[in-house]
Design a protein around this motif. Structure first.
Motif, PDB file in Angstrom:
ATOM      1  N   VAL A  75       0.837  -1.201   0.000  1.00  0.00           N
ATOM      2  CA  VAL A  75       0.000   0.000   0.000  1.00  0.00           C
ATOM      3  C   VAL A  75       0.873   1.252   0.000  1.00  0.00           C
ATOM      4  N   SER A  76       1.952   1.232   0.781  1.00  0.00           N
ATOM      5  CA  SER A  76       2.868   2.375   0.828  1.00  0.00           C
ATOM      6  C   SER A  76       3.490   2.642  -0.535  1.00  0.00           C
ATOM      7  N   ALA A 127       2.285   1.840  -3.558  1.00  0.00           N
ATOM      8  CA  ALA A 127       1.280   2.348  -4.499  1.00  0.00           C
ATOM      9  C   ALA A 127       0.943   3.807  -4.218  1.00  0.00           C
ATOM     10  N   THR A 128       0.673   4.134  -2.959  1.00  0.00           N
ATOM     11  CA  THR A 128       0.275   5.501  -2.634  1.00  0.00           C
ATOM     12  C   THR A 128       1.424   6.492  -2.829  1.00  0.00           C
ATOM     13  N   ALA A 129       2.660   6.022  -2.624  1.00  0.00           N
ATOM     14  CA  ALA A 129       3.811   6.894  -2.879  1.00  0.00           C
ATOM     15  C   ALA A 129       3.933   7.238  -4.359  1.00  0.00           C
ATOM     16  N   ALA A 130       3.373   6.361  -5.208  1.00  0.00           N
ATOM     17  CA  ALA A 130       3.356   6.631  -6.651  1.00  0.00           C
ATOM     18  C   ALA A 130       2.124   7.432  -7.059  1.00  0.00           C
ATOM     19  N   GLY A 131       1.300   7.799  -6.078  1.00  0.00           N
ATOM     20  CA  GLY A 131       0.103   8.586  -6.360  1.00  0.00           C
ATOM     21  C   GLY A 131      -1.102   7.761  -6.762  1.00  0.00           C
ATOM     22  N   ILE A 132      -1.028   6.442  -6.576  1.00  0.00           N
ATOM     23  CA  ILE A 132      -2.091   5.532  -6.996  1.00  0.00           C
ATOM     24  C   ILE A 132      -2.977   5.174  -5.807  1.00  0.00           C
ATOM     25  N   SER A 133      -4.279   5.286  -5.973  1.00  0.00           N
ATOM     26  CA  SER A 133      -5.207   4.837  -4.942  1.00  0.00           C
ATOM     27  C   SER A 133      -5.118   3.321  -4.820  1.00  0.00           C
ATOM     28  N   CYS A 134      -5.176   2.836  -3.583  1.00  0.00           N
ATOM     29  CA  CYS A 134      -4.924   1.408  -3.362  1.00  0.00           C
ATOM     30  C   CYS A 134      -6.058   0.770  -2.567  1.00  0.00           C
ATOM     31  N   ILE A 135      -6.487  -0.388  -3.039  1.00  0.00           N
ATOM     32  CA  ILE A 135      -7.456  -1.221  -2.329  1.00  0.00           C
ATOM     33  C   ILE A 135      -6.681  -2.348  -1.663  1.00  0.00           C
ATOM     34  N   ALA A 136      -6.845  -2.495  -0.366  1.00  0.00           N
ATOM     35  CA  ALA A 136      -6.158  -3.567   0.367  1.00  0.00           C
ATOM     36  C   ALA A 136      -7.086  -4.770   0.515  1.00  0.00           C
ATOM     37  N   ILE A 137      -6.554  -5.939   0.181  1.00  0.00           N
ATOM     38  CA  ILE A 137      -7.259  -7.199   0.428  1.00  0.00           C
ATOM     39  C   ILE A 137      -6.291  -8.096   1.186  1.00  0.00           C
ATOM     40  N   PRO A 138      -6.176  -7.914   2.489  1.00  0.00           N
ATOM     41  CA  PRO A 138      -5.206  -8.706   3.257  1.00  0.00           C
ATOM     42  C   PRO A 138      -5.546 -10.178   3.250  1.00  0.00           C
ATOM     43  N   ASN A 139      -4.528 -10.992   3.451  1.00  0.00           N
ATOM     44  CA  ASN A 139      -4.752 -12.427   3.622  1.00  0.00           C
ATOM     45  C   ASN A 139      -4.619 -12.766   5.105  1.00  0.00           C
ATOM     46  N   ARG A 140      -4.752 -14.015   5.433  1.00  0.00           N
ATOM     47  CA  ARG A 140      -4.762 -14.430   6.842  1.00  0.00           C
ATOM     48  C   ARG A 140      -3.499 -14.008   7.578  1.00  0.00           C
ATOM     49  N   GLN A 156      -2.922  -8.026  10.264  1.00  0.00           N
ATOM     50  CA  GLN A 156      -2.491  -7.113  11.337  1.00  0.00           C
ATOM     51  C   GLN A 156      -1.739  -5.896  10.818  1.00  0.00           C
ATOM     52  N   HIS A 157      -1.490  -5.820   9.502  1.00  0.00           N
ATOM     53  CA  HIS A 157      -0.764  -4.688   8.937  1.00  0.00           C
ATOM     54  C   HIS A 157      -1.584  -3.404   9.035  1.00  0.00           C
ATOM     55  N   ASP A 158      -0.907  -2.280   8.940  1.00  0.00           N
ATOM     56  CA  ASP A 158      -1.554  -0.971   8.971  1.00  0.00           C
ATOM     57  C   ASP A 158      -1.994  -0.595   7.553  1.00  0.00           C
ATOM     58  N   PHE A 159      -3.309  -0.581   7.328  1.00  0.00           N
ATOM     59  CA  PHE A 159      -3.845  -0.261   6.005  1.00  0.00           C
ATOM     60  C   PHE A 159      -4.541   1.101   5.991  1.00  0.00           C
ATOM     61  N   SER A 160      -4.153   1.969   6.898  1.00  0.00           N
ATOM     62  CA  SER A 160      -4.809   3.270   7.003  1.00  0.00           C
ATOM     63  C   SER A 160      -4.624   4.125   5.746  1.00  0.00           C
ATOM     64  N   ALA A 161      -3.589   3.860   4.967  1.00  0.00           N
ATOM     65  CA  ALA A 161      -3.351   4.642   3.750  1.00  0.00           C
ATOM     66  C   ALA A 161      -4.155   4.128   2.562  1.00  0.00           C
ATOM     67  N   ALA A 162      -4.800   2.985   2.709  1.00  0.00           N
ATOM     68  CA  ALA A 162      -5.589   2.414   1.614  1.00  0.00           C
ATOM     69  C   ALA A 162      -6.905   3.163   1.441  1.00  0.00           C
ATOM     70  N   THR A 163      -7.406   3.189   0.211  1.00  0.00           N
ATOM     71  CA  THR A 163      -8.711   3.794  -0.074  1.00  0.00           C
ATOM     72  C   THR A 163      -9.822   3.025   0.624  1.00  0.00           C
ATOM     73  N   THR A 164      -9.707   1.712   0.593  1.00  0.00           N
ATOM     74  CA  THR A 164     -10.657   0.848   1.280  1.00  0.00           C
ATOM     75  C   THR A 164      -9.989  -0.489   1.558  1.00  0.00           C
ATOM     76  N   VAL A 165     -10.512  -1.219   2.515  1.00  0.00           N
ATOM     77  CA  VAL A 165     -10.004  -2.550   2.852  1.00  0.00           C
ATOM     78  C   VAL A 165     -11.145  -3.538   2.649  1.00  0.00           C
ATOM     79  N   LEU A 166     -10.928  -4.519   1.796  1.00  0.00           N
ATOM     80  CA  LEU A 166     -11.939  -5.525   1.496  1.00  0.00           C
ATOM     81  C   LEU A 166     -11.542  -6.871   2.080  1.00  0.00           C
ATOM     82  N   GLU A 167     -12.526  -7.710   2.308  1.00  0.00           N
ATOM     83  CA  GLU A 167     -12.276  -9.020   2.900  1.00  0.00           C
ATOM     84  C   GLU A 167     -11.709 -10.011   1.896  1.00  0.00           C
TER      85      GLU A 167
END
Length: 219
Positions: free
Chosen positions: A174-175, A177-190, A194-205
């Protein structure tokens, strides 16, 4: 501005590779008398580059080996696996890719790891024709969380950062992508929840939720 492209991370995002990487590291460290617990791997190593992990492991477990040796062994074990078997796709990945392709979206794989894993995935699943570009850590000097791989993907596709979204499963991704100016959708795995996804546009399951998000966005 309408979405013209989606840029997917590979390990842990398109493919469920983290459990496999854990077991590889588990066996490698066992050869040095170290027991790697899954909770330690999740907390310290999931979603991070091989070299970074090797450096930390040498220090953390007081190994009398250069980290380069450990990283080389991990790369060899990984390549042997990929020579015979690709990592499994995460559920609904194929459906999302088919939908995007049918909608005329440009697709790219943008990974901080080597290209060999991506090539195995695309070859095994017959997905080469769906992707306009593959950018890997082999193509840049600085890997994620540096933005270099994403900046190169934008250059190759000839699009602006505002015209695409990145799909990532880790904080480092996510860091980048956002550093490149790209909006990022986070889809974490198991192993990366626990990662910090606060910079993501949205977090999906999962990718089913991404499919629904794309239908709405493209509708």
């Amino acid at each position: 501005m309408p979405i013209r492209a989606l840029l997917f991370d590979h390990d842990g995002t398109l493919v469920d590779s983290e459990p496999v990487h854990f077991h590889m590291w588990e066996r490698i460290l066992a050869d040095h008398g170290v027991t790697l617990l899954e909770e330690t791997y999740i907390a310290q190593y999931a979603g991070k580059p091989t070299t970074d992990n090797a450096k930390d492991m040498v220090e953390r477990f007081h190994l009398e080996r250069p980290h380069q040796e450990l990283a080389a062994k991990k790369s060899l074990v990984t390549q042997r696996r990929l020579d015979t078997e690709a990592f499994p796709l995460r559920p609904a990945v194929k459906e999302v890719i088919d939908f995007c392709h049918a909608q005329g979206l440009m697709l790219g794989v943008v990974t901080g790891a080597g290209r060999n894993g991506v090539e195995a995935t695309l070859r095994h699943n017959g997905l080469h024709r769906h992707f306009a570009t593959v950018v890997s850590g082999d193509d840049v000097t600085a890997s994620k969380p540096a933005p270099d791989v994403y900046l190169l993907a934008l250059e190759r596709l000839g699009i602006a950062a505002s015209e695409c979204f990145a799909i990532e499963d880790t904080e480092h991704g996510v860091s980048a992508a956002t550093a490149a100016g790209i909006s990022c959708i986070a889809i974490p795995n198991r192993m990366t929840r626990q990662h910090d996804f606060s910079a993501a546009t949205t977090v999906l399951e999962n990718f089913d939720e991404l499919f629904t998000w794309l239908e709405t966005a493209q509708g």
